[in-house]
Write an enzyme that holds these catalytic residues in place. Structure first.
Site, PDB file in Angstrom:
ATOM      1  N   CYS A  26       0.962  -2.186  -3.177  1.00 10.65           N
ATOM      2  CA  CYS A  26       1.457  -0.929  -3.751  1.00 10.65           C
ATOM      3  C   CYS A  26       2.986  -0.931  -3.831  1.00 10.65           C
ATOM      4  O   CYS A  26       3.557  -1.619  -4.668  1.00 10.65           O
ATOM      5  CB  CYS A  26       0.911   0.251  -2.962  1.00 10.65           C
ATOM      6  SG  CYS A  26       1.040   1.828  -3.861  1.00 10.65           S
ATOM      7  N   HIS A  43      -4.449  -0.891  -1.929  1.00 10.01           N
ATOM      8  CA  HIS A  43      -4.237  -1.008  -0.487  1.00 10.01           C
ATOM      9  C   HIS A  43      -5.431  -1.702   0.174  1.00 10.01           C
ATOM     10  O   HIS A  43      -6.352  -1.036   0.664  1.00 10.01           O
ATOM     11  CB  HIS A  43      -4.070   0.383   0.143  1.00 10.01           C
ATOM     12  CG  HIS A  43      -2.836   1.104  -0.261  1.00 10.01           C
ATOM     13  ND1 HIS A  43      -1.668   1.054   0.473  1.00 10.01           N
ATOM     14  CD2 HIS A  43      -2.571   1.907  -1.322  1.00 10.01           C
ATOM     15  CE1 HIS A  43      -0.744   1.799  -0.108  1.00 10.01           C
ATOM     16  NE2 HIS A  43      -1.269   2.320  -1.208  1.00 10.01           N
ATOM     17  N   GLU A  73      -5.590  -2.973   3.009  1.00  8.76           N
ATOM     18  CA  GLU A  73      -5.596  -2.681   4.447  1.00  8.76           C
ATOM     19  C   GLU A  73      -6.359  -1.407   4.788  1.00  8.76           C
ATOM     20  O   GLU A  73      -6.616  -1.130   5.970  1.00  8.76           O
ATOM     21  CB  GLU A  73      -4.151  -2.588   4.974  1.00  8.76           C
ATOM     22  CG  GLU A  73      -3.399  -1.313   4.656  1.00  8.76           C
ATOM     23  CD  GLU A  73      -2.836  -1.241   3.246  1.00  8.76           C
ATOM     24  OE1 GLU A  73      -2.129  -0.262   2.942  1.00  8.76           O
ATOM     25  OE2 GLU A  73      -3.110  -2.157   2.436  1.00  8.76           O
TER      26      GLU A  73
END
Length: 209
Positions: free
Chosen positions: A85, A188, A190
């Protein structure tokens, strides 16, 4: 630096964003993850993750912590880097719709459009076919996400998304790229339990070492 190792040392730029989440994913992917805030810490890592956050704020913090030029230099020398991002925005050679004083790291020959998919309320999720990741699509979480407006000849497009509600047209937008040992995603990884994107980056770091 750790050098050639089955457990490379990968830094996570610890100024903003989902630092703990990236650290946890890197550990699961087989790396030793450490926070990086200073040039001395940067000099000890085999690779670096630039997490999401607010790209203009991160740009200013890199300057305040005297990390901007050392990071530019290490990336130019071949340091593997992964930006998600806002990290993608920082790694680009040019950003559209950013602040005039925003600094770029220039690790990727791409032009990125900031907040391309809209505001926070326009966040969405999608399943993506991701080059180099087999078995099943990658479930991607997009939050105030950029897209790659233009990619240079040396940039490999890894994933695209189309048909996003609220975005005009069905044009496939580039949301994951790689150039050498530099990887970036507009989403994202994660924020999901899927460690495969981080594992791909850890493998890039091992090969570069």
């Amino acid at each position: 630096m750790a050098g050639v190792s089955s457990e490379p040392v990968i830094g996570v730029l610890a100024m903003q964003g989902a630092v703990r989440e990236h650290v946890a994913m890197l550990a699961e992917a087989g790396a030793r993850a450490v926070p990086v805030r200073r040039a001395a810490e940067l000099s000890e890592v085999d690779g670096l993750v630039l997490p999401g956050g607010e790209s203009t704020t991160m740009s200013r913090l890199l300057e305040s912590f005297e990390l901007l030029e050392p990071l530019r230099a290490r990336i130019a020398e071949g340091l593997p880097a992964f930006g998600s991002c806002a990290g993608m925005i920082l790694l680009a050679r040019q950003t559209l719709d950013g602040r005039p004083d925003q600094q770029q790291l220039g690790g990727l020959d791409v032009v990125v459009r900031r907040n391309a998919f809209g505001r926070q309320v326009d966040s969405f999720e999608a399943d993506l076919d991701f080059a180099g990741i087999a078995d099943r699509p990658v479930h991607a979480v997009f939050i105030r996400a950029p897209w790659v407006e233009k990619a240079g000849d040396g940039v490999e497009v890894l994933a695209t998304v189309s048909g996003v509600p609220g975005v005009d047209g069905d044009t496939a937008r580039i949301v994951a790229v790689r150039q050498g040992a530099v990887l970036a995603t507009a989403f994202h990884p994660e924020l999901t339990p899927d460690v495969r994107v981080h594992r791909l980056f850890v493998d890039l770091v091992r090969k570069a070492a």
